[in-house]
Write a protein that holds these residues in place. Structure first.
Motif, PDB file in Angstrom:
ATOM      1  N   PRO A 226     -36.300  42.026  13.111  1.00 28.57           N
ATOM      2  CA  PRO A 226     -36.085  40.689  13.671  1.00 28.57           C
ATOM      3  C   PRO A 226     -34.670  40.386  14.144  1.00 28.57           C
ATOM      4  CG  PRO A 226     -37.409  40.576  11.678  1.00 28.57           C
ATOM      5  CD  PRO A 226     -36.921  41.985  11.790  1.00 28.57           C
ATOM      6  N   TYR A 227     -33.647  41.068  13.618  1.00 28.33           N
ATOM      7  CA  TYR A 227     -32.280  40.743  14.016  1.00 28.33           C
ATOM      8  C   TYR A 227     -31.680  41.801  14.939  1.00 28.33           C
ATOM      9  CZ  TYR A 227     -32.733  37.240  10.415  1.00 28.33           C
ATOM     10  OH  TYR A 227     -33.172  36.177   9.660  1.00 28.33           O
ATOM     11  N   GLY A 228     -32.522  42.572  15.592  1.00 28.75           N
ATOM     12  CA  GLY A 228     -32.044  43.564  16.530  1.00 28.75           C
ATOM     13  C   GLY A 228     -31.689  44.876  15.861  1.00 28.75           C
ATOM     14  N   LEU A 229     -31.344  45.860  16.687  1.00 31.62           N
ATOM     15  CA  LEU A 229     -31.094  47.199  16.168  1.00 31.62           C
ATOM     16  C   LEU A 229     -29.909  47.243  15.212  1.00 31.62           C
ATOM     17  CD1 LEU A 229     -31.607  49.247  19.473  1.00 31.62           C
ATOM     18  CD2 LEU A 229     -33.211  48.979  17.565  1.00 31.62           C
ATOM     19  N   MET A 230     -28.827  46.536  15.547  1.00 33.64           N
ATOM     20  CA  MET A 230     -27.635  46.560  14.697  1.00 33.64           C
ATOM     21  C   MET A 230     -27.189  45.164  14.287  1.00 33.64           C
ATOM     22  SD  MET A 230     -25.359  49.681  16.286  1.00 33.64           S
ATOM     23  CE  MET A 230     -24.432  49.768  14.758  1.00 33.64           C
ATOM     24  N   GLY A 231     -28.087  44.195  14.433  1.00 36.46           N
ATOM     25  CA  GLY A 231     -27.773  42.839  13.989  1.00 36.46           C
ATOM     26  C   GLY A 231     -27.964  42.693  12.493  1.00 36.46           C
TER      27      GLY A 231
ATOM     28  N   GLY B 111     -23.879  39.651  18.842  1.00 32.53           N
ATOM     29  CA  GLY B 111     -22.511  39.844  18.390  1.00 32.53           C
ATOM     30  C   GLY B 111     -22.117  41.288  18.171  1.00 32.53           C
ATOM     31  N   SER B 112     -23.033  42.246  18.330  1.00 34.30           N
ATOM     32  CA  SER B 112     -22.737  43.657  18.106  1.00 34.30           C
ATOM     33  C   SER B 112     -22.561  44.358  19.445  1.00 34.30           C
ATOM     34  CB  SER B 112     -23.862  44.319  17.305  1.00 34.30           C
ATOM     35  OG  SER B 112     -23.670  45.714  17.236  1.00 34.30           O
ATOM     36  N   VAL B 113     -21.333  44.810  19.742  1.00 30.94           N
ATOM     37  CA  VAL B 113     -21.077  45.509  21.000  1.00 30.94           C
ATOM     38  C   VAL B 113     -21.706  46.899  20.970  1.00 30.94           C
ATOM     39  CG1 VAL B 113     -19.258  46.440  22.477  1.00 30.94           C
ATOM     40  CG2 VAL B 113     -18.964  44.206  21.406  1.00 30.94           C
ATOM     41  N   THR B 114     -21.607  47.580  19.838  1.00 32.84           N
ATOM     42  CA  THR B 114     -22.238  48.896  19.718  1.00 32.84           C
ATOM     43  C   THR B 114     -23.746  48.785  19.878  1.00 32.84           C
ATOM     44  OG1 THR B 114     -20.482  49.566  18.198  1.00 32.84           O
ATOM     45  CG2 THR B 114     -22.456  50.940  18.277  1.00 32.84           C
ATOM     46  N   GLY B 115     -24.327  47.760  19.266  1.00 33.47           N
ATOM     47  CA  GLY B 115     -25.760  47.551  19.423  1.00 33.47           C
ATOM     48  C   GLY B 115     -26.131  47.279  20.868  1.00 33.47           C
ATOM     49  N   ALA B 116     -25.263  46.545  21.590  1.00 36.17           N
ATOM     50  CA  ALA B 116     -25.527  46.280  23.008  1.00 36.17           C
ATOM     51  C   ALA B 116     -25.542  47.571  23.807  1.00 36.17           C
ATOM     52  CB  ALA B 116     -24.477  45.309  23.566  1.00 36.17           C
ATOM     53  N   TYR B 117     -24.636  48.508  23.485  1.00 35.89           N
ATOM     54  CA  TYR B 117     -24.626  49.778  24.212  1.00 35.89           C
ATOM     55  C   TYR B 117     -25.889  50.587  23.920  1.00 35.89           C
ATOM     56  CZ  TYR B 117     -23.216  54.300  25.999  1.00 35.89           C
ATOM     57  OH  TYR B 117     -23.182  55.488  26.689  1.00 35.89           O
ATOM     58  N   LEU B 118     -26.272  50.670  22.653  1.00 35.33           N
ATOM     59  CA  LEU B 118     -27.488  51.407  22.300  1.00 35.33           C
ATOM     60  C   LEU B 118     -28.711  50.786  22.977  1.00 35.33           C
ATOM     61  CD1 LEU B 118     -26.909  52.072  18.492  1.00 35.33           C
ATOM     62  CD2 LEU B 118     -26.664  53.688  20.389  1.00 35.33           C
TER      63      LEU B 118
END
Length: 629
Positions: free
Chosen positions: A284-289, A241-248
């Motif tokens: 466990p919940y990703g970089l920005m999750g 659900g994090s677009v910024t996290g997806a870019y990183l």
């Protein structure tokens, strides 16, 4: 040295931008609809094919024709996404998440054959982009200007998405639905329209990502699955659900992949999954999750209670087993071969159900243990010179040990994160088998894995397989209704309450994970001697998807569902392959119809109808009062 580092960095950033376009759409769709959209890679593929057609029609040498074709392809992909959402997904939003995943996989199969019928099986080579056909010289190295353009696309799209979500009403609604979509509906927002617009927007991003690949790579029928696996990794690593996290995450994976080719060439096959495994173990919940806060609303209807089989069900099971036992007397050899394979797959599906149903642990990589069981048997024959009997005994322990090791990390996660970590470990196991040529034969596999002389007959080996698989399935069933099985289900339904009464939920789930792996290893070992050979494809992603489909089609919250699902899916798959060239479309359509019509699976729907006819079950207090009389 500096020029090489800079060139590889630029290559990694260009790949990251392409990956981000697809992953951002996937992340937005999941954030709002909570659907793990397996068909997102197919939309990426359609975007590439549509761009190839439209650019060729508008004029590839003309800038307006090329870029107009790219944008039109993205828009058409968005319309296709709307059709998929309205006709299929809108009908199953209240179904459990895994059944939604099953429906999107059916869409994948359908779209593959649609693309095959329209564009054929040959690869399509696209033209170079007008205005970006040249190169620039960086530290003495030539670098394509189109790659520089793609590098700029990623941050620009990220900025546009940020402005869209922060400065528009639609973006505010999307962010609100990501946090609590039920509350958004309670405030009077048209959820159907919102979901459709979000799916269309995510589809446009996927189509744009595919269209922009036209000057970089050939358009093929297999680019969908190759992209969706990496896009899932990016979304999970960045945080669902994090677009910024997806870019990183896309930048991280793109850079690591670019340098991994130079430093560790053999690791490139599995690098993205290694990154995901490390990130999920550490964070466990990703970089920005973000971890779920407070009480989370259940998605879909409450799961029905697993009950021991009644007299009618037991009689049906005995009749089915009797039919299988008598089958060799009336069926030809080719049907006996098919039945042997179906029986093995029934155990494979039952082993996955053991951790998915009672344990609530979905796995996208269960084929790893099936494959390790097969390799355990083959290696015992090849390197130890062991006959079939000890090989069958030893092989499942290799799968069980892997289950113990992988499970130790996996059971500490939940939901999609757990499922994706199982996929990462499975891909690591697959890459190890694929690249260990001296040990496993690599892509050539291990040949000559045949049964002992007394079991060489198709009939004898069928009976051997039937006995072993029936015993293993029965053992799993008894375990489900044992105190261990009840503890496993308690941890699935409410981990906090289970721990409060003294249950070690993590340890129970870990044991269940290992048991499921061990039983999958039994199925894999039997399959190795059945086929006479073992290949890395035994533990590839499609084999894991097959097991998942079998469990879901039968009914994940039933005990006999995986067995029925295995026979239904594998049997339907084989018959459709024989009947038509476009068997994928027919199979995908069958899967979608089954999900829409039977959202609890085949067996689950039958049990629900029986319960409805029998009337509501009396409350506990009523039962106690009746017993007191």
């Amino acid at each position: 040295m500096i020029d090489l580092i800079l060139t590889q960095t630029l290559n990694g950033l260009a790949s990251a931008s392409s990956l981000f376009l697809v992953a951002s759409g996937l992340s937005i769709i999941f954030g709002v609809t909570r659907i793990v959209n397996f068909a997102h890679g197919s939309l990426y593929m359609l975007g590439a094919y549509l761009a190839w057609t439209l650019v060729g029609r508008f004029g590839p040498a003309d800038a307006l024709g090329f870029w107009g074709g790219v944008l039109a392809a993205a828009a058409l992909t968005g319309l296709i996404g709307v059709v998929i959402e309205v006709l299929i997904l809108r009908r199953i939003y209240q179904a459990p998440e895994l059944f939604q995943l099953l429906a999107t996989f059916g869409v994948v199969l359908m779209l593959q054959d649609v693309a095959l019928a329209i564009w054929g099986a040959e690869d399509k080579i696209g033209p170079r982009a007008p205005g970006f056909k040249s190169f620039v010289v960086i530290f003495g190295n030539r670098f394509p200007t189109y790659e520089l353009f793609l590098i700029a696309v990623g941050p620009v799209v990220l900025l546009i998405l940020w402005l869209l979500f922060q400065k528009t009403r639609w973006g505010t609604l999307v962010r609100a639905a990501t946090q609590d979509r039920e509350m958004v509906g309670a405030l009077g927002v048209n959820q159907r329209l919102l979901f459709t617009s979000v799916f269309a927007f995510g589809s446009i991003l996927a189509g744009l990502g595919g269209a922009l690949q036209l000057p970089r790579e050939a358009v093929t029928l297999h680019m969908d699955l190759a992209m969706i696996s990496e896009a899932f990794v990016v979304v999970v690593v960045g945080g669902l659900g994090s677009v910024t996290g997806a870019y990183l995450a896309a930048v991280l994976i793109g850079i690591l992949h670019a340098f991994g080719i130079l430093i560790f060439p053999k690791i490139t096959l599995v690098l993205v999954f290694l990154v995901m495994a490390v990130v999920l173990v550490v964070k466990p919940y990703g970089l920005m999750g973000k971890a779920p806060v407070g009480h989370q609303r259940a998605h879909g209807p409450a799961e029905p209670l697993l009950r021991p089989a009644d007299g009618t069900t037991k009689l049906a099971g005995l009749i089915g087993l009797l039919i299988l036992a008598l089958a060799p007397l009336v069926t030809p050899d080719h049907m006996l071969v098919t039945l042997t394979e179906l029986v093995i797959f029934a155990l494979f599906a039952a082993s996955l159900h053991f951790m998915m149903g009672p344990g609530g642990m979905a796995s996208f990589g269960h084929a790893a243990y099936f494959g390790l069981g097969a390799y355990g048997a083959a290696l015992a024959v090849k390197w130890l010179g062991a006959p079939m009997e000890p090989a069958l005994l030893l092989a499942p322990f290799l799968a069980g040990i892997a289950g113990i090791v992988f499970g130790w990390f996996c059971v500490r996660l939940s939901g999609v994160y757990l499922a994706m970590l199982t996929l990462a470990f499975a891909q690591i196991a697959w890459a190890t088998a694929f690249q260990s040529v001296d040990l496993t034969g690599g892509d050539n596999g291990i040949l000559g894995v045949w049964p002992s002389a007394w079991a060489a007959s198709k009939t004898v080996y069928y009976y051997l397989t039937l006995v072993i698989c029936a015993a293993a399935v029965l053992a799993l069933r008894l375990t489900i209704f044992s105190p261990f099985g009840y503890g496993l289900r308690a941890g699935r339904d409410n981990a906090l309450r289970a721990e409060a009464i003294g249950l070690d939920v993590v340890r129970i789930q870990w044991v269940a994970f290992a048991v499921a792996a061990f039983c999958a290893g039994i199925a894999g070992a039997l399959f190795a001697f059945f086929k006479g050979s073992v290949f890395p494809t035994y533990m590839a992603i499609p084999r894991s998807v097959d097991a998942l489909l079998m469990v879901l089609l039968g009914g994940v919250q039933t005990v006999s569902g995986p067995i029925i699902g295995a026979f239904a899916y594998a049997g339907l798959h084989e018959q459709l392959m024989k009947a038509t060239m476009y068997w994928r479309f027919a199979l995908g359509l069958s899967i979608v119809l089954l999900v829409v019509l039977f959202p609890r699976g085949l067996v689950g729907t039958i049990l629900a109808l029986r319960e409805r006819r029998a009337g509501p079950e009396p409350a506990p207090a009523t039962r106690l009062a009746e017993a007191a009389r």
